[in-house]
Enzyme design. Structure first.
Site, PDB file in Angstrom:
ATOM      1  N   ARG A   1       3.791  -2.758  -0.515  1.00  0.00           N
ATOM      2  CA  ARG A   1       3.051  -1.512  -0.627  1.00  0.00           C
ATOM      3  C   ARG A   1       3.644  -0.739  -1.807  1.00  0.00           C
ATOM      4  O   ARG A   1       4.839  -0.826  -2.069  1.00  0.00           O
ATOM      5  CB  ARG A   1       3.200  -0.664   0.655  1.00  0.00           C
ATOM      6  CG  ARG A   1       2.416  -1.192   1.851  1.00  0.00           C
ATOM      7  CD  ARG A   1       0.931  -0.908   1.689  1.00  0.00           C
ATOM      8  NE  ARG A   1       0.138  -1.374   2.811  1.00  0.00           N
ATOM      9  CZ  ARG A   1      -0.401  -2.593   2.887  1.00  0.00           C
ATOM     10  NH1 ARG A   1      -0.231  -3.464   1.918  1.00  0.00           N
ATOM     11  NH2 ARG A   1      -1.123  -2.932   3.942  1.00  0.00           N
TER      12      ARG A   1
ATOM     13  N   GLU B   1      -2.968   4.232  -5.118  1.00  0.00           N
ATOM     14  CA  GLU B   1      -4.121   3.419  -5.494  1.00  0.00           C
ATOM     15  C   GLU B   1      -5.411   4.217  -5.346  1.00  0.00           C
ATOM     16  O   GLU B   1      -5.533   5.020  -4.413  1.00  0.00           O
ATOM     17  CB  GLU B   1      -4.193   2.178  -4.592  1.00  0.00           C
ATOM     18  CG  GLU B   1      -3.015   1.251  -4.828  1.00  0.00           C
ATOM     19  CD  GLU B   1      -2.925   0.125  -3.815  1.00  0.00           C
ATOM     20  OE1 GLU B   1      -1.827  -0.435  -3.677  1.00  0.00           O
ATOM     21  OE2 GLU B   1      -3.946  -0.178  -3.164  1.00  0.00           O
TER      22      GLU B   1
ATOM     23  N   HIS C   1      -4.610  -4.628  -6.119  1.00  0.00           N
ATOM     24  CA  HIS C   1      -4.469  -4.904  -4.683  1.00  0.00           C
ATOM     25  C   HIS C   1      -5.371  -6.049  -4.232  1.00  0.00           C
ATOM     26  O   HIS C   1      -6.232  -5.873  -3.369  1.00  0.00           O
ATOM     27  CB  HIS C   1      -4.728  -3.640  -3.851  1.00  0.00           C
ATOM     28  CG  HIS C   1      -4.023  -3.684  -2.513  1.00  0.00           C
ATOM     29  ND1 HIS C   1      -3.568  -2.560  -1.862  1.00  0.00           N
ATOM     30  CD2 HIS C   1      -3.695  -4.721  -1.713  1.00  0.00           C
ATOM     31  CE1 HIS C   1      -2.979  -2.907  -0.719  1.00  0.00           C
ATOM     32  NE2 HIS C   1      -3.055  -4.218  -0.609  1.00  0.00           N
TER      33      HIS C   1
END
Lengths: 328, 315
Positions: free
Chosen positions: B234, B263, B281
């Site tokens: 993460r 993000e 991602h």
């Protein structure tokens, strides 16, 4: 009683060794006659070399277009008894002529194999998972604007068909198996020591592969062996990886197969007419293009220095060559 | 499960959305303003489906009195308030295992891409800069590099198995050493020591209070000017501003990043760097895996409705 003179270094002909440390290492050990810094035309350079008080018995040549070691060349330097090629390919050396004259030939053996295998695996992951394409998306600032990037496809379970299960092909197989790929291969004869499924023709290999990898040498038999027929057999979900030589693939057919969606993508480190790359590929997101750099790391360069010097030392001291090509 | 009111927080996957629409009573959270939606439908929502970036936080859970289950379309559930769920008796599921291979594949792919500069080479060729044969700079070999893994869970182990095929020595850090389980891997009791003894550092642990910013400035400096950081965990695992500065200064050699602190925003400075590979991602981003994840979400919801054991419960 001998005076303490420096040892006479054997004469070495050199074509296209550019890297400084490599050059220096050779100069320490040999009396180097370097064509590219001589500034002379080839004919004059070779005549002068042949007329040297200690004419060269060994030659170090890079591959490709550095020099062509053919009958005329060998006639011009009759003292030559050993040719060492730093490149992976040997298409610039007339092995028949060398054999006839009893000139030994060695090449760089496996110094490049690991890095080429790693680069090929990297390109395969890149094409299947769209790494370079997704990178472009991020760098253009499109992620906040367009949201999620289109999906790639999983490596696990993919059938990877390797054309040529030599050093590079074998190293690739070991790596790809760790990603869950299934290895298929084609080579001149089946290899008894491997349990991968063998296919007698490239066409048959392609028809049962999801990824087709060109990892063989270029020869009369392999030129354009990946042709329209093979690409059609690979099919619309198939991808091609080329870390062999450009001319092994019919490049025009590859480009049109990609443009028409008859195959799904490609990872190419080599091309038919380097450094020219077909412009149609530049707008495609399903291809990854690199500039014939798969072999070139600091580590392979250092390994090459060791292999070159190792083979030259063996030759000059009358010991067996480390990585001989001739005599077989 | 036609009577199950499911709140989908974000259009995470077309197939999942289609199946939820077909099999449940689907509410799409993004279709109307939050307050308006909650006023109209809060009482009907018995299940929430989110993902890595859209989770059931305390405020949302409080606003949904009938909530029974949170089924996340992700393995990481740092965006779900687990304590609140436990308090309310709300079940939580995630999607482990089905995405392990994809994430591990990407982690290794990113490491090769950074060290061998593959996307950079691709940019070079596409820009028409390849003018002569023999025009390349030497990169560094990937095989044999020392790989340090933070978190030897499913994903960490899958990364370890892959890099072993490249003759990479593997070391790791996590709360406990498991020497008997991993006799071939070297354990380091701190992340700094792991980084100091690695060429490639891979973040593969869950995000929680103790792993936030686990990759600190000190860790990155220990990894060093030739070291490469790979983050498939993460964004908040890494102190992002410190990372950007370390990359810019050369105190950290390079990075392959699939995740970021905010993000879909990526620090501007990274966009101009050549020693990083940046992807949006996509760790589990394959057709096959996303379908498997969706089927797992659907399977968990169905099990819940039928009062059967949940397939992949977290709470």
């Amino acid at each position: 009683m001998t005076s303490s003179e420096p040892p006479v270094l054997p004469t070495l002909l050199m074509f296209r060794v550019r890297e400084l440390r490599f050059h220096a290492a050779l100069r320490e050990r040999y009396h180097v006659l370097d064509f590219f810094t001589s500034g002379e035309p080839l004919h004059g350079f070779l005549a002068a070399a042949a007329a040297d008080p200690d004419p060269p018995r060994a030659l170090v040549a890079a591959g490709g277009d550095s020099v062509s070691v053919d009958a005329a060349f060998l006639d011009a330097v009759p003292s030559l008894r050993f040719v060492f090629s730093t490149g992976a390919g040997l298409d610039h050396i007339d092995l028949g002529e060398c054999a006839r004259r009893g000139v030994a030939v060695a090449n760089s053996g496996t110094v490049y194999s690991t890095d080429v295998a790693d680069h090929a695996v990297g390109m395969l992951v890149d094409v299947l998972r769209r790494v370079s394409a997704a990178e472009r998306f991020v760098r253009r600032g499109l992620w906040p604007l367009q949201g999620d990037y289109p999906l790639g496809t999983k490596l696990g379970g993919k059938r990877v068909g390797i054309i040529g299960l030599g050093n590079i092909g074998s190293l690739m197989s070991k790596r790809l198996e760790a990603f869950g790929c299934v290895i298929h291969y084609n080579s001149r004869k089946p290899k008894e020591s491997v349990s991968y499924r063998y296919f007698a023709t490239v066409h048959d290999l392609a028809s049962e592969s999801d990824v087709l990898v060109v990892a063989c040498a270029l020869s009369k038999e392999t030129r354009h062996v990946v042709n329209r027929d093979v690409l059609d057999a690979l099919g619309k979900d198939g991808i091609v990886i080329n870390i062999g030589r450009g001319p092994i693939i019919d490049e025009a057919e590859l480009v049109s197969a990609l443009a028409e969606g008859r195959i799904a993508g490609a990872g190419l480190d080599v091309f038919e007419k380097e450094p020219k790359v077909p412009a149609e590929l530049f707008s495609m997101d399903n291809v990854v293009l690199t500039h014939h750099c798969a072999a070139f790391t600091k580590e392979s360069r250092s390994d090459l220095r060791d292999a070159t010097i190792g083979n030259l030392e063996a030759f000059f001291s009358g010991k067996p060559l480390l990585t001989p090509v001739l005599p077989r | 499960m036609e009577s199950l009111g499911v709140l989908l927080l974000h259009p995470v996957n077309a197939y999942l959305e289609q199946e939820l629409g077909r099999r449940c009573r689907l509410y799409r959270f993004w279709e109307s303003p939050r307050e308006e939606f909650l006023r109209a439908h809060a009482g009907a929502v018995r299940a929430v489906v989110g993902n890595a970036n859209y989770g059931a936080d305390a405020a949302l859970i409080d606003a949904l009195p009938a909530l029974e289950i949170v089924a996340s379309f992700s393995v990481g559930i740092d965006r779900v308030d687990l304590a609140k769920c436990r308090e309310r008796g709300i079940r939580v599921t995630n999607t482990p295992d089905v995405l392990t291979d994809d994430v591990a594949d990407l982690a290794v792919g990113l490491a090769i891409a950074v060290l061998r500069r593959i996307p950079q080479a691709d940019r070079y060729v596409r820009a028409g800069l390849w003018k002569s044969r023999g025009d390349y700079t030497l990169t560094t070999r990937f095989s044999g590099k020392r790989v340090g893994i933070i978190g030897l869970g499913r994903i960490g182990q899958a990364v370890a198995r892959r890099v072993e095929a490249f003759d990479c020595p593997v070391s790791y850090h996590q709360r406990t050493e498991q020497a008997s389980v991993y006799p071939n891997y070297t354990y380091y009791p701190t992340v700094v020591e792991l980084a100091a003894n690695s060429d490639v550092l891979v973040v593969a642990c869950p995000l929680n209070a103790s792993t936030r910013h686990i990759v600190s400035r000190e860790v990155m400096e220990a990894l060093g000017p030739k070291g490469v950081l790979i983050n498939v965990g993460r964004g908040p695992h890494v102190d992002e501003p410190e990372m950007v500065a370390a990359l810019a200064d050369g105190r950290l050699g390079g990075a392959g990043l699939d995740v970021f602190e905010d993000e879909p925003n990526v620090p501007e400075a990274l966009l101009g760097m050549d020693n990083v590979v940046l992807v949006p991602h996509v760790g589990s981003g394959t057709y096959e895996t996303r379908k498997a994840m969706a089927d797992l979400v659907l399977g968990n919801l169905e099990a819940h409705v039928l009062s059967k054991p949940l397939l992949t419960p977290v709470v």
